[in-house]
Motif scaffolding. Structure first.
Motif, short mmCIF file in Angstrom:
data_model
loop_
_atom_site.label_atom_id
_atom_site.label_comp_id
_atom_site.label_asym_id
_atom_site.label_seq_id
_atom_site.Cartn_x
_atom_site.Cartn_y
_atom_site.Cartn_z
N VAL A 80 0.85 -1.19 0.00
CA VAL A 80 0.00 0.00 0.00
C VAL A 80 0.89 1.25 0.00
O VAL A 80 1.91 1.29 0.70
CB VAL A 80 -0.91 0.01 1.27
N ARG A 116 -12.94 6.18 5.63
CA ARG A 116 -13.12 5.08 4.67
C ARG A 116 -14.60 4.77 4.41
O ARG A 116 -15.40 4.76 5.34
CB ARG A 116 -12.40 3.82 5.14
N HIS A 121 -16.17 -0.93 2.17
CA HIS A 121 -14.77 -1.35 2.14
C HIS A 121 -14.37 -1.90 3.51
O HIS A 121 -15.08 -1.70 4.49
CB HIS A 121 -13.87 -0.16 1.80
N THR A 122 -13.22 -2.57 3.53
CA THR A 122 -12.67 -3.00 4.81
C THR A 122 -12.35 -1.76 5.64
O THR A 122 -12.08 -0.70 5.09
CB THR A 122 -11.37 -3.81 4.61
N LEU A 123 -12.40 -1.90 6.94
CA LEU A 123 -12.11 -0.80 7.87
C LEU A 123 -13.03 0.40 7.63
O LEU A 123 -12.61 1.55 7.76
CB LEU A 123 -10.63 -0.36 7.77
N GLU A 166 -8.23 7.37 7.53
CA GLU A 166 -6.96 6.90 6.97
C GLU A 166 -6.22 8.03 6.28
O GLU A 166 -6.78 9.08 5.98
CB GLU A 166 -7.23 5.79 5.95
N PHE A 167 -4.96 7.78 5.99
CA PHE A 167 -4.22 8.66 5.11
C PHE A 167 -4.57 8.24 3.69
O PHE A 167 -4.62 7.04 3.39
CB PHE A 167 -2.72 8.54 5.38
N GLY A 223 -4.61 7.06 -0.06
CA GLY A 223 -3.71 6.13 -0.74
C GLY A 223 -4.43 4.85 -1.02
O GLY A 223 -5.66 4.80 -0.96
N GLY A 224 -3.67 3.81 -1.35
CA GLY A 224 -4.31 2.53 -1.61
C GLY A 224 -3.32 1.50 -2.11
O GLY A 224 -2.11 1.72 -2.10
N LYS A 225 -3.89 0.41 -2.55
CA LYS A 225 -3.06 -0.73 -2.95
C LYS A 225 -2.25 -0.43 -4.21
O LYS A 225 -2.75 0.19 -5.14
CB LYS A 225 -3.97 -1.94 -3.21
N ILE A 248 -0.17 -6.11 5.69
CA ILE A 248 0.01 -4.99 4.77
C ILE A 248 1.36 -4.35 5.03
O ILE A 248 1.86 -4.35 6.16
CB ILE A 248 -1.11 -3.91 4.85
N ILE A 277 2.86 -0.69 4.34
CA ILE A 277 2.47 0.65 3.91
C ILE A 277 3.71 1.51 3.74
O ILE A 277 4.52 1.64 4.66
CB ILE A 277 1.55 1.36 4.92
N PRO A 334 -6.95 3.20 11.61
CA PRO A 334 -6.57 1.78 11.51
C PRO A 334 -5.43 1.44 12.49
O PRO A 334 -4.55 2.27 12.74
CB PRO A 334 -6.09 1.65 10.07
N ASN A 342 -1.97 2.17 11.51
CA ASN A 342 -1.48 3.54 11.67
C ASN A 342 -1.23 3.87 13.14
O ASN A 342 -0.21 4.48 13.48
CB ASN A 342 -2.48 4.54 11.10
#
Ligand code: DGT
Length: 152
Positions: free
Chosen positions: A23, A39, A43-45, A50-51, A53-55, A96, A98, A132, A135
């Protein structure tokens, strides 16, 4: 009949093995405020802040992935700066990794296009927010790497 190729790929798949999801996330700073997005529901979470961004998709560099995600999520054209820290976190089923990038310059004003809400927050607000685990566990490193000050 059914084929059972014995290459390393198929052997890997046959084991119970956790996978890593790479991520890229961007820290957008304005004065001493940072941008967080809530989020979306499906979606998950969901609901966590979150900051952006993504996969990272196959074939992309981490920076390309971040530019794409920031465009899709915020509608901005970002200039991705330095990679500051890399953090890992294990959820029950996956891990993950990040990569946190500094984003100092962008064209356009971030608008909600993906998140439930966007918010510019003081670094000192983050610990009280629903963020999350990935984080929360790395907040100290994030503050330090991005020179975020707690006293404002
Ligand atoms: P998903 O996870 O299947 O719902 O798919 P997406 O598209 O919502 O996930 P995406 O692209 O946001 O992937 C980021 C993954 O990393 C996601 O599982 C949530 C996790 N994550 C943990 N902390 C952060 C963070 O600060 N920013 C972002 N963007 N993701 C984070």
């Amino acid at each position: 009949g059914t084929q059972h190729p014995q290459n390393s790929e198929s052997r890997g798949k046959s084991r119970v093995k956790k996978n890593w999801i790479p991520v890229s996330a961007g820290i957008l700073k304005k004065d001493n405020l940072i941008l967080v997005g809530q989020r979306p529901e499906n979606h998950t979470l969901a609901g966590l802040w979150e900051f952006p961004g993504g996969k990272i998709e196959l074939g992309e560099s981490p920076e390309e992935a971040l530019v794409r995600e920031l465009n899709e999520e915020l509608g901005i054209i970002a200039e991705v700066g330095d990679l500051k820290i890399a953090c890992t976190h294990s959820y029950s089923d996956v891990g993950i990794i990040i990569l946190f990038y500094e984003v100092l310059f962008w064209k356009g004003e971030p608008k909600t296009q993906h998140h439930i809400n966007l918010k510019w927050v003081k670094p000192s607000e983050l610990p009280q927010m629903n963020i999350p685990d990935a984080n929360r566990r790395n907040l100290d490193r994030i503050y330090k790497a991005f020179d975020l000050k707690m006293d404002t």
